[in-house]
Design an enzyme around this catalytic site. Structure first.
Site, PDB file in Angstrom:
ATOM      1  N   GLY A 148       0.740  -1.400   0.051  1.00  0.00           N
ATOM      2  CA  GLY A 148       0.237   0.087   0.049  1.00  0.00           C
ATOM      3  C   GLY A 148       1.080   1.442   0.046  1.00  0.00           C
ATOM      4  O   GLY A 148       2.201   1.261   0.226  1.00  0.00           O
ATOM      5  N   CYS A 149       0.188   2.322  -0.235  1.00  0.00           N
ATOM      6  CA  CYS A 149       0.842   3.579  -0.099  1.00  0.00           C
ATOM      7  C   CYS A 149       1.537   4.235   1.041  1.00  0.00           C
ATOM      8  O   CYS A 149       2.810   4.432   1.107  1.00  0.00           O
ATOM      9  CB  CYS A 149       0.030   4.727  -1.100  1.00  0.00           C
ATOM     10  SG  CYS A 149      -1.675   5.006  -0.151  1.00  0.00           S
ATOM     11  N   TYR A 150       0.626   4.180   2.085  1.00  0.00           N
ATOM     12  CA  TYR A 150       1.146   4.545   3.333  1.00  0.00           C
ATOM     13  C   TYR A 150       2.288   3.558   3.886  1.00  0.00           C
ATOM     14  O   TYR A 150       3.426   3.773   4.306  1.00  0.00           O
ATOM     15  CB  TYR A 150      -0.019   4.465   4.609  1.00  0.00           C
ATOM     16  CG  TYR A 150      -0.640   5.707   4.290  1.00  0.00           C
ATOM     17  CD1 TYR A 150      -0.233   6.974   4.383  1.00  0.00           C
ATOM     18  CD2 TYR A 150      -2.228   5.608   4.163  1.00  0.00           C
ATOM     19  CE1 TYR A 150      -1.195   8.155   4.357  1.00  0.00           C
ATOM     20  CE2 TYR A 150      -3.190   6.801   4.122  1.00  0.00           C
ATOM     21  CZ  TYR A 150      -2.602   7.944   4.336  1.00  0.00           C
ATOM     22  OH  TYR A 150      -3.288   8.976   4.279  1.00  0.00           O
ATOM     23  N   THR A 152       4.276   1.839   2.208  1.00  0.00           N
ATOM     24  CA  THR A 152       5.572   2.020   1.666  1.00  0.00           C
ATOM     25  C   THR A 152       6.411   3.308   2.287  1.00  0.00           C
ATOM     26  O   THR A 152       7.581   2.906   2.428  1.00  0.00           O
ATOM     27  CB  THR A 152       5.341   2.340   0.135  1.00  0.00           C
ATOM     28  OG1 THR A 152       4.807   1.107  -0.435  1.00  0.00           O
ATOM     29  CG2 THR A 152       6.585   2.486  -0.796  1.00  0.00           C
ATOM     30  N   ALA A 153       5.779   4.218   2.096  1.00  0.00           N
ATOM     31  CA  ALA A 153       6.566   5.476   2.736  1.00  0.00           C
ATOM     32  C   ALA A 153       6.946   5.075   4.233  1.00  0.00           C
ATOM     33  O   ALA A 153       8.108   5.456   4.663  1.00  0.00           O
ATOM     34  CB  ALA A 153       5.395   6.566   2.927  1.00  0.00           C
TER      35      ALA A 153
END
Length: 342
Positions: A148-150, A152-153
């Site tokens: 997911g995006c969150y 990953t960061a």
């Protein structure tokens, strides 16, 4: 050429996949499916792809997905787990951009996603597709769970500190912000222009679906459970994730050197000079994660700033990065993109 199919090509991650794959030198796009838009030319829905994608949407039943080398699922949660089994059995490799194969604990997944998992056997073999951690496993995977995006960061931000055992894993904080494209393309009141612009709010404070995914990934690196407070926010921008991460240092360490050393060989992680503050627009449209690390006032608190484009490194770009690994290509193939400015 690698024959590629995309299931669910009408959302933001789907069109971002099309944008990236249309200029990939080793890929042949053979099928893009949508039950609702079957028969419609892709460039009629997305004029930005005119001259780049010469295909029409087809229904999944009409598309020859079994004839593909790899199929991307850019679908809502719960679709890939029903469709991937027959493709894998036919020798097709699968990259799922939804959450169906990310969480190994089936009961935990079912609790957060509110449905019974249809293919737990694939969850067991699926590889979590964060290349900076699982590169070797991705190369041979039949099923890749694209992060997911969150997650990953956040994971890229905490990773060097946890690997070096430099922080207390029991008290981590991730304060994150996302652009409205992270909510998808479906019409919802809270993402309308008049609702989202000139405003800023937290959501999912009591619990967000990305929380167990982040905890699972960090715990695997730490070798023990982690304590994580994760609070996402919606911001009035189209693209971008900004994660401000906090942790308590357990020992004195050269933080800048630690991050630079860990990511020295990573094409898509850029550690900024000491004192920097990365901006989301510095990665817009690219597969890059930019990171800066701080130790305010020389205290025992470390602050990591991590930014990505939620649709690229947080979704479609990372999926293409995984495709390259799976088929023995240079990892950056099709992903050498200069971020958009302004």
């Amino acid at each position: 050429m690698i024959k590629v199919g995309i299931v669910g090509g009408t959302g933001y991650t789907g069109v971002e996949l099309l944008r990236l794959l249309s200029r990939h030198p080793d890929v042949e796009l053979t099928a893009i499916t949508s039950r609702k838009e079957a028969g419609l030319r892709v460039d009629a829905m997305y004029p930005s792809l005119r001259g780049w994608v010469d295909l029409a949407f087809t229904t999944p039943d009409e598309a020859n997905l079994a004839g593909c080398d790899v199929v991307f699922f850019a679908t809502p949660n719960g679709i890939a787990m029903q469709e991937a089994v027959r493709l894998v059995e036919a020798g097709v490799r699968v990259i799922d951009l939804a959450a169906d194969f990310r969480i190994k604990d089936i009961a935990e997944w079912e609790k957060w996603y509110g449905m019974t998992h249809a293919s737990p056997q694939l969850v067991a073999e699926a590889v979590y597709g964060l290349p900076e951690i699982n590169r070797d496993a991705v190369r041979t995977a039949r099923v890749v769970a694209n992060p997911g995006c969150y997650p990953t960061a956040v994971q890229l931000g905490f990773l060097p500190l946890i690997e070096a055992e430099a922080i207390d894993p029991a008290s981590l904080i991730a304060d994150c912000k996302s652009g409205v494209s992270g909510a998808g393309r479906k019409a919802e009141v809270h993402t309308l222009f008049a609702e989202a612009t000139d405003s800023f709010k937290a959501y999912g404070v009591a619990g967000h679906r990305h929380l167990p995914e982040i905890r699972q990934g960090l715990a695997a690196v730490a070798g023990q459970p982690v304590g994580l407070t994760f609070v996402p926010h919606l911001t009035p921008m189209v693209r971008g994730i900004h994660a401000t991460l906090y942790a308590r240092l357990k020992k004195d360490v050269d933080l800048q050197g630690l991050f630079e050393s860990r990511y020295a060989g990573e094409r898509f992680v850029d550690v900024l000079p000491a004192g920097s503050c990365p901006e989301t627009r510095s990665v817009r449209g690219s597969n890059t994660c930019r990171i800066a690390v701080h130790r305010p006032q020389g205290s025992d608190t470390v602050v990591v700033l991590s930014v990505i484009d939620n649709l690229v490194k947080g979704a479609a770009g990372q999926a293409v990065q995984n495709l390259n690994l799976m088929f023995g290509l240079p990892e950056s193939t099709g992903l050498e993109i200069v971020p958009l400015m302004p």
